[in-house]
Design a protein around this motif. Sequence first.
Motif, PDB file in Angstrom:
ATOM      1  N   PHE A   1      31.361  -9.385   6.709  1.00 14.40           N
ATOM      2  CA  PHE A   1      31.202  -7.773   6.597  1.00 14.40           C
ATOM      3  C   PHE A   1      31.805  -7.263   7.866  1.00 14.40           C
ATOM      4  CE2 PHE A   1      29.232  -3.498   8.093  1.00 14.40           C
ATOM      5  CZ  PHE A   1      29.619  -3.232   6.453  1.00 14.40           C
ATOM      6  N   ILE A   2      33.269  -7.101   7.865  1.00 15.25           N
ATOM      7  CA  ILE A   2      33.937  -6.846   9.124  1.00 15.25           C
ATOM      8  C   ILE A   2      33.390  -4.907   9.198  1.00 15.25           C
ATOM      9  CG2 ILE A   2      36.260  -6.278   9.740  1.00 15.25           C
ATOM     10  CD1 ILE A   2      37.047  -8.916   7.969  1.00 15.25           C
TER      11      ILE A   2
ATOM     12  N   VAL B   1      26.678 -14.135   4.634  1.00 17.34           N
ATOM     13  CA  VAL B   1      27.390 -13.361   5.040  1.00 17.34           C
ATOM     14  C   VAL B   1      27.334 -13.518   6.845  1.00 17.34           C
ATOM     15  CG1 VAL B   1      28.454 -10.073   5.039  1.00 17.34           C
ATOM     16  CG2 VAL B   1      27.849 -11.756   2.815  1.00 17.34           C
ATOM     17  N   THR B   2      28.635 -12.889   7.292  1.00 17.48           N
ATOM     18  CA  THR B   2      28.935 -13.252   9.188  1.00 17.48           C
ATOM     19  C   THR B   2      29.577 -11.300   8.955  1.00 17.48           C
ATOM     20  OG1 THR B   2      28.807 -15.325   8.829  1.00 17.48           O
ATOM     21  CG2 THR B   2      29.753 -13.709  10.678  1.00 17.48           C
ATOM     22  N   ILE B   3      28.699 -10.474  10.024  1.00 18.57           N
ATOM     23  CA  ILE B   3      29.197  -9.961  10.514  1.00 18.57           C
ATOM     24  C   ILE B   3      29.798  -9.487  11.386  1.00 18.57           C
ATOM     25  CG2 ILE B   3      28.213  -7.528  11.430  1.00 18.57           C
ATOM     26  CD1 ILE B   3      26.062  -7.601  10.500  1.00 18.57           C
ATOM     27  N   LEU B   4      31.380  -9.150  11.014  1.00 15.52           N
ATOM     28  CA  LEU B   4      32.109  -8.977  12.928  1.00 15.52           C
ATOM     29  C   LEU B   4      32.320  -7.701  12.963  1.00 15.52           C
ATOM     30  CD1 LEU B   4      34.626 -11.566  10.760  1.00 15.52           C
ATOM     31  CD2 LEU B   4      33.580 -11.789  13.449  1.00 15.52           C
ATOM     32  N   LEU B   5      32.671  -7.210  14.190  1.00 17.18           N
ATOM     33  CA  LEU B   5      32.619  -5.741  14.409  1.00 17.18           C
ATOM     34  C   LEU B   5      33.719  -5.580  14.672  1.00 17.18           C
ATOM     35  CD1 LEU B   5      29.730  -5.232  16.941  1.00 17.18           C
ATOM     36  CD2 LEU B   5      29.964  -4.886  14.569  1.00 17.18           C
ATOM     37  N   ALA B   6      34.838  -4.639  14.488  1.00 20.64           N
ATOM     38  CA  ALA B   6      36.287  -4.576  14.325  1.00 20.64           C
ATOM     39  C   ALA B   6      36.353  -3.313  14.852  1.00 20.64           C
ATOM     40  CB  ALA B   6      37.090  -4.974  13.179  1.00 20.64           C
ATOM     41  N   ASN B   7      36.909  -2.894  16.263  1.00 19.29           N
ATOM     42  CA  ASN B   7      37.142  -1.406  16.678  1.00 19.29           C
ATOM     43  C   ASN B   7      37.033  -1.081  17.836  1.00 19.29           C
ATOM     44  OD1 ASN B   7      39.580  -2.128  14.690  1.00 19.29           O
ATOM     45  ND2 ASN B   7      38.627  -1.094  13.404  1.00 19.29           N
ATOM     46  N   SER B   8      35.464  -1.989  18.178  1.00 21.46           N
ATOM     47  CA  SER B   8      34.220  -1.342  18.877  1.00 21.46           C
ATOM     48  C   SER B   8      34.765  -2.430  20.040  1.00 21.46           C
ATOM     49  CB  SER B   8      33.003  -2.303  18.191  1.00 21.46           C
ATOM     50  OG  SER B   8      33.068  -3.018  18.839  1.00 21.46           O
ATOM     51  N   ASP B   9      33.246  -1.363  21.083  1.00 17.96           N
ATOM     52  CA  ASP B   9      34.108  -2.141  22.389  1.00 17.96           C
ATOM     53  C   ASP B   9      33.264  -3.398  22.576  1.00 17.96           C
ATOM     54  OD1 ASP B   9      34.804   0.120  23.631  1.00 17.96           O
ATOM     55  OD2 ASP B   9      33.311   0.950  24.265  1.00 17.96           O
ATOM     56  N   ASP B  10      32.316  -4.026  21.675  1.00 11.17           N
ATOM     57  CA  ASP B  10      31.946  -5.347  21.961  1.00 11.17           C
ATOM     58  C   ASP B  10      32.476  -5.833  20.946  1.00 11.17           C
ATOM     59  OD1 ASP B  10      29.942  -4.185  23.810  1.00 11.17           O
ATOM     60  OD2 ASP B  10      28.891  -3.633  21.708  1.00 11.17           O
ATOM     61  N   SER B  11      33.731  -6.161  20.104  1.00 12.68           N
ATOM     62  CA  SER B  11      34.604  -6.968  19.055  1.00 12.68           C
ATOM     63  C   SER B  11      35.609  -7.478  19.521  1.00 12.68           C
ATOM     64  CB  SER B  11      35.060  -5.997  17.915  1.00 12.68           C
ATOM     65  OG  SER B  11      35.847  -6.748  17.507  1.00 12.68           O
ATOM     66  N   PRO B  12      35.587  -8.765  19.712  1.00 10.14           N
ATOM     67  CA  PRO B  12      37.056  -9.231  20.599  1.00 10.14           C
ATOM     68  C   PRO B  12      38.349  -9.307  19.265  1.00 10.14           C
ATOM     69  CG  PRO B  12      35.270 -10.936  19.036  1.00 10.14           C
ATOM     70  CD  PRO B  12      34.580  -9.812  19.705  1.00 10.14           C
ATOM     71  N   LEU B  13      37.840  -8.980  18.296  1.00  4.05           N
ATOM     72  CA  LEU B  13      38.858  -8.456  17.635  1.00  4.05           C
ATOM     73  C   LEU B  13      38.855  -6.687  16.870  1.00  4.05           C
ATOM     74  CD1 LEU B  13      37.606  -8.010  13.666  1.00  4.05           C
ATOM     75  CD2 LEU B  13      37.336 -10.847  14.344  1.00  4.05           C
ATOM     76  N   TYR B  14      40.160  -6.629  16.683  1.00  3.23           N
ATOM     77  CA  TYR B  14      40.588  -5.538  15.988  1.00  3.23           C
ATOM     78  C   TYR B  14      41.618  -5.297  14.405  1.00  3.23           C
ATOM     79  CZ  TYR B  14      44.914  -4.913  18.228  1.00  3.23           C
ATOM     80  OH  TYR B  14      46.078  -4.774  19.056  1.00  3.23           O
ATOM     81  N   LEU B  15      41.803  -4.725  13.759  1.00  5.58           N
ATOM     82  CA  LEU B  15      42.872  -4.376  12.800  1.00  5.58           C
ATOM     83  C   LEU B  15      43.317  -3.511  13.470  1.00  5.58           C
ATOM     84  CD1 LEU B  15      40.191  -4.575   9.530  1.00  5.58           C
ATOM     85  CD2 LEU B  15      41.001  -6.410  10.606  1.00  5.58           C
ATOM     86  N   GLU B  16      45.056  -3.891  12.956  1.00  5.72           N
ATOM     87  CA  GLU B  16      46.325  -3.684  12.951  1.00  5.72           C
ATOM     88  C   GLU B  16      46.105  -1.848  13.402  1.00  5.72           C
ATOM     89  OE1 GLU B  16      49.992  -4.583  11.911  1.00  5.72           O
ATOM     90  OE2 GLU B  16      49.435  -5.651  10.442  1.00  5.72           O
ATOM     91  N   ASN B  17      45.969  -1.689  11.824  1.00 10.32           N
ATOM     92  CA  ASN B  17      46.174  -0.488  11.469  1.00 10.32           C
ATOM     93  C   ASN B  17      44.170   0.796  11.328  1.00 10.32           C
ATOM     94  OD1 ASN B  17      48.962  -0.834  10.734  1.00 10.32           O
ATOM     95  ND2 ASN B  17      47.952  -1.527   8.989  1.00 10.32           N
ATOM     96  N   GLY B  18      43.366  -0.022  12.166  1.00  9.06           N
ATOM     97  CA  GLY B  18      42.026   0.643  12.166  1.00  9.06           C
ATOM     98  C   GLY B  18      41.110   0.117  11.176  1.00  9.06           C
TER      99      GLY B  18
END
Length: 585
Positions: A507-508, A523-540
């Motif tokens: 779950f991204i 299901v593993t939770i991945l945070l995207a675009n947050s301060d605590d996340s190591p990753l982000y999605l290029e278009n948000g």
Amino acid sequence: MKKIGILFILTLLFACNDEHLERFPQSDITEKNFFSNVDDLKTYSYQFYDYINPSYWDRPSDNTTVEKGSIKSLMLGAVTSDNIGGWGWGQLRSINYFLDNYKNAEGLPEEISKYGAMGHFARARFYIGMVKTYSDVPWYSHVLNTNDEEELYKGRDTREMVVDSIIADLDFATQNLTNEESKVMLSKWVAYAQLARFCLYEGTYRKYHAGETDLHVTKEPAYFLNKAVEAANAIMQSGEFAISTVGGPDESYANLFNGGANLAENPEMIMFKEYEDDKKEHGAELVLDFENGISRSMADSYLKLDGTFVPKAETEITPLNDIFTDRDPRMKQSLMMPGYTLPGRNSPYKLSLGKTGGYGQIKFMPKEEDTHWDGYMTVHTDLPLYRYAEVLLIYAEAKAELETLTQNDLDLTINLLRDRVGVGHLSLNPPVDPVLDAQNPGITTSQKAELLEIRRERRVELFAEGFRYTDMMRWKQGTVFEKAQQGIYVPSTGLVDITGDGEADYFISDDGSNQPANLPAGVTILLANSDDSPLYLENGKSGHIMFKIEQNGLGTFQEPQYYYRPVPSSEVLLNPNLEQIFGWN
């Protein structure tokens, strides 16, 4: 200070690898009591095989995501002559000791010359590594003694002189090594393959690095490119080797690396390294997603089955579950398709997206389950060292750089590799892939379109065999390391299936606030675009996975300085004649 310097340098020059000591008599080894017969030469030469080792990944390079290791430290200015290691000469001392004494042995002249050729081959490989790292280095053709102060304190010899000496060593090896029955042994064909490999490197390096002030060379690139063609052609005309098709289009390529083929009988092997369960093993189990994934750039390099390239507009929006459709079969034999299971396991493997972000590498992952999966260095599949496919790629690239490539050349090289996996042929004057063109600036040959496709073929065919970094350096592509690599494409945040079974694996989440109340099990939770996340999605909320650690830049690749490394300052202090070059002073 001078006496201390001599003692220190002698310690380096006379150091010997302890793991080889058990192979020799425990009493003193001298030229008088050891180098007396061919058996002595054979015993001593065993260590030369330990100097030749395979690779099973492409770190660092644009083929991988995230981890850039020493290159990242280099571009952030953290590498200096004060903290860098290297500059070891113990291996050369062992080689030169042999070359100084092997002619004392009694026996058949051709046998003595064969073992001498192994020493020349080993010295050439040692110096190839030194030239790639430092360019100009001192050339030592004999063991130094305590009274050789002039040699101990000599400065760098020019790259021209060292390269000429390397080629002389390899020429000696091609003429004096024999056509060995066993493909784990050094043979004349291994020497020809190494000569072709190095001459392609040096010819293209001089071409693309022309004008660098401290590149002390005189011979033109064409001299080396022609030698590369000649050496490769010697192997091609020998009739000793062929591209392996064991297993058909869907397995023949992978079988070379995963234990699916008997490399001792494989027609493509020029030389390979043997491994044995619980005795001599390697760590290829780490390639899947140990530290880094495989980049979008690498995945996008694979052609369609008909031999045409995939337009960028398609690669921008193709998710993991669809990207393997109608592609070069080497893609699914190298990168992890959804549904891949480890040998002996029942459930599909789930990539560690939060750690690597990219595709999983399965090239070199063992095919059989009789391999220990818990631990490091536990794989015992045999691995290629020199194979015929590389020779064909060398021949084609050198011919294109020389502007003499013909359709017959393509049919004898690139198209044989494509035939193995059923991919459409390459013809002269192919359409230019704009993405490939942008990735390869500075090409000046009139056969640029063909050369671009040959470089693509090299990247795909030799993926993860340890060539990519050296290729980037010789083609002067170091600034590519300034660009953040992308991983797999995610159509949108939310539940994502990456194992291909129709069930969500991740779950991204944008920031954690849109997490559903009841997540499915597993299901593993991945945070995207947050301060605590190591990753982000290029278009948000969609796009290729990228990493925050690279978001604000990866540093600057200083040209030409970072194509080389400095001599450790401690060595320059001992020997001021070892001047730093390429701006490292």
